[in-house]
Write a protein that holds these residues in place. Sequence first.
Motif, mmCIF file in Angstrom:
data_model
loop_
_atom_site.group_PDB
_atom_site.id
_atom_site.type_symbol
_atom_site.label_atom_id
_atom_site.label_comp_id
_atom_site.label_asym_id
_atom_site.label_seq_id
_atom_site.Cartn_x
_atom_site.Cartn_y
_atom_site.Cartn_z
ATOM 1 N N ASN A 8 1.007 -1.134 0.118
ATOM 2 C CA ASN A 8 0.085 0.028 -0.011
ATOM 3 C C ASN A 8 0.924 1.358 -0.012
ATOM 4 O O ASN A 8 1.357 1.433 1.045
ATOM 5 C CB ASN A 8 -0.906 0.105 1.338
ATOM 6 C CG ASN A 8 -1.729 -1.107 1.125
ATOM 7 O OD1 ASN A 8 -2.281 -1.376 0.101
ATOM 8 N ND2 ASN A 8 -1.857 -1.864 2.247
ATOM 9 N N VAL A 9 0.788 1.939 -1.136
ATOM 10 C CA VAL A 9 1.906 3.021 -1.284
ATOM 11 C C VAL A 9 0.992 4.365 -1.141
ATOM 12 O O VAL A 9 0.219 4.575 -2.011
ATOM 13 C CB VAL A 9 2.665 2.891 -2.674
ATOM 14 C CG1 VAL A 9 3.623 3.896 -2.963
ATOM 15 C CG2 VAL A 9 3.349 1.375 -2.877
ATOM 16 N N LEU A 10 1.766 5.370 -0.349
ATOM 17 C CA LEU A 10 1.098 6.610 -0.386
ATOM 18 C C LEU A 10 2.134 7.457 -1.100
ATOM 19 O O LEU A 10 3.345 7.502 -1.027
ATOM 20 C CB LEU A 10 1.114 7.018 1.075
ATOM 21 C CG LEU A 10 0.965 8.557 1.304
ATOM 22 C CD1 LEU A 10 -0.551 8.822 0.802
ATOM 23 C CD2 LEU A 10 1.196 9.005 2.728
ATOM 24 N N PHE A 59 5.257 8.402 -12.441
ATOM 25 C CA PHE A 59 5.536 7.334 -11.601
ATOM 26 C C PHE A 59 4.505 6.292 -11.276
ATOM 27 O O PHE A 59 4.422 5.040 -11.216
ATOM 28 C CB PHE A 59 6.004 7.826 -10.206
ATOM 29 C CG PHE A 59 6.459 6.793 -9.066
ATOM 30 C CD1 PHE A 59 7.385 6.091 -9.446
ATOM 31 C CD2 PHE A 59 5.395 6.688 -7.981
ATOM 32 C CE1 PHE A 59 7.687 4.931 -8.353
ATOM 33 C CE2 PHE A 59 5.729 5.581 -7.007
ATOM 34 C CZ PHE A 59 6.795 4.662 -7.407
ATOM 35 N N ILE A 60 3.087 6.898 -11.223
ATOM 36 C CA ILE A 60 1.872 6.141 -10.972
ATOM 37 C C ILE A 60 1.430 5.403 -11.901
ATOM 38 O O ILE A 60 1.243 4.061 -12.052
ATOM 39 C CB ILE A 60 0.735 7.306 -10.514
ATOM 40 C CG1 ILE A 60 0.866 7.655 -9.027
ATOM 41 C CG2 ILE A 60 -0.642 6.401 -10.424
ATOM 42 C CD1 ILE A 60 0.063 8.741 -8.627
ATOM 43 N N VAL A 72 -2.410 5.157 -2.972
ATOM 44 C CA VAL A 72 -3.209 6.357 -2.345
ATOM 45 C C VAL A 72 -2.376 7.540 -2.858
ATOM 46 O O VAL A 72 -1.173 7.793 -2.547
ATOM 47 C CB VAL A 72 -3.417 6.228 -0.989
ATOM 48 C CG1 VAL A 72 -4.070 7.587 -0.592
ATOM 49 C CG2 VAL A 72 -3.906 5.113 -0.481
ATOM 50 N N ASN A 73 -3.172 8.390 -3.380
ATOM 51 C CA ASN A 73 -2.433 9.523 -4.037
ATOM 52 C C ASN A 73 -2.722 10.811 -3.461
ATOM 53 O O ASN A 73 -3.971 11.299 -3.707
ATOM 54 C CB ASN A 73 -2.612 9.593 -5.596
ATOM 55 C CG ASN A 73 -1.979 10.917 -6.416
ATOM 56 O OD1 ASN A 73 -1.624 11.525 -5.869
ATOM 57 N ND2 ASN A 73 -2.487 10.814 -7.673
ATOM 58 N N THR A 103 -6.276 5.545 -5.663
ATOM 59 C CA THR A 103 -7.208 6.310 -4.997
ATOM 60 C C THR A 103 -6.888 7.541 -4.775
ATOM 61 O O THR A 103 -5.748 8.024 -4.361
ATOM 62 C CB THR A 103 -7.497 5.900 -3.523
ATOM 63 O OG1 THR A 103 -8.052 4.458 -3.668
ATOM 64 C CG2 THR A 103 -8.663 6.759 -2.874
ATOM 65 N N PHE A 104 -7.455 8.608 -5.377
ATOM 66 C CA PHE A 104 -7.069 10.055 -5.213
ATOM 67 C C PHE A 104 -7.470 10.864 -4.204
ATOM 68 O O PHE A 104 -8.858 10.557 -3.720
ATOM 69 C CB PHE A 104 -7.327 10.839 -6.459
ATOM 70 C CG PHE A 104 -6.854 12.261 -6.502
ATOM 71 C CD1 PHE A 104 -5.687 12.426 -6.907
ATOM 72 C CD2 PHE A 104 -7.773 13.229 -6.069
ATOM 73 C CE1 PHE A 104 -5.192 13.895 -6.627
ATOM 74 C CE2 PHE A 104 -7.399 14.773 -6.107
ATOM 75 C CZ PHE A 104 -5.819 14.837 -6.376
#
Length: 361
Positions: free
Chosen positions: A3-5, A17-18, A31-32, A55-56
């Motif tokens: 799970n990357v913020l 990157f996303i 999660v952005n 998820t923005f």
Amino acid sequence: MKNVLVTGGAGFIGSNFIHYLLRVEPDVRIVNLDALTYAGNLANLSGLPDESRHTFVHGNICDRALVDGLFQRYQVDTVVHFAAESHVDRSIRDPGTFVQTNVVGTYTLLEAARQAWAGDSAISMSEARFHHVSTDEVFGTLGPADPPFNEATPYAPSSVYSATKASSDHLVRAYHRTYGLPVTITNCSNNYGPYQFPEKLIPLMILKGVMGQDLPVYGDGKQVRDWLYVEDHVEAIHQVLKRGDIGQTYCVGGDNQPPNIEIVETICDILDELAPGTPPASHRSLIKHVVDRPGHDRRYDINIQKIKTELGWQPRRTLRDGLLATVTWYLDHPEWVSAISQRSDFKTWMEHNYSQRGGGK
Ligand code: NAD
Ligand code: DAU
């Protein structure tokens, strides 16, 4: 990495990157967190490889309650921190915003990560990572005969932008040394490529060249930067996340150092080839030397031996290929360009930064 913020994921490098991470890591969720400042653009996130894993969240990295909530709700085990005020010229006009986002914002994220991964929490420090995306500008300017920057070069920032990035690097390193936070840092050279906001040299020259407007080159145009195609940068960050050593810094660059004027001339030549109908016949005739940037760093060069030998990363694109791909992208996305160039805040910035410069070498 589950799970990357990602912070600043609606900006230029963050959005690239996303796109990249969703493509190469099929199980990762993102999660952005992005404040959507003038530089943030949701259009950069259209056509993601897998929308369901992205998820923005519209919010500020300085908002501690919001950041704490994201760590808890999404069980964040990895932070990739891009969010920043990133334009040197804007830092001359509005230094306070840079101190707030780049220094206080980074501090806020570090504190939230330290608390979220402490003691017997669900994610422990040993499974976590805080990656900080930084710049070669923290090292300051080089003289003509100085060796390239490397990971041991002392910091000597010249602008408020680079001073605030330097501060954030120091905080990140201090959180590792003092609290054991599992950090890595990359210090990268000038990026270019798709989705770059057209206030920076390369997209600005493309946009103005297409419209047949003057191409404003600061001073004599002999300042030197190292240039890296953005997809090479995001690949380097991915390698550091996967294989980099905790507590380490990696210098990242494109292994090229042309003077600015050469970059602008190459863009003109590509435009002559790809957009011959646009005025004038030779885009080079649009080049105009204007008054220089205050405190302008003269020369950057960066040694990428460490990331090459330790992680096996190296840039894939040559500068000529990257510039060709970039000009092509901007020509193929007129709706993206005009949505920005018609904005009143963009016009105000252009007026502010260029109307008083006049000519000059
Ligand atoms: P950018 O200006 O294109 O994007 C920055 C993003 O951060 C935007 O989406 C913006 O909305 C967001 N943001 C700004 N303040 C925020 C806040 N307080 N809270 C949440 N979001 C906020 O920047 P970029 O060129 O993509 O650079 C990304 C990172 O990479 C920066 O940290 C920059 O210092 C670093 N870097 C950039 C380059 C380059 O050449 N562009 C080179 C090396 C390192
Ligand atoms: O080195 C990495 C840094 O590169 C990043 O950390 C920054 O976020 C990024 O903005 C970039 O900083 P620069 O100041 O080098 O980028 P910029 O595109 O603004 O300028 C590149 C060079 O071109 C610089 O020498 C100034 C010059 N320039 C820039 C503009 C906008 C011009 O000659 N004319 C211009 O209109």
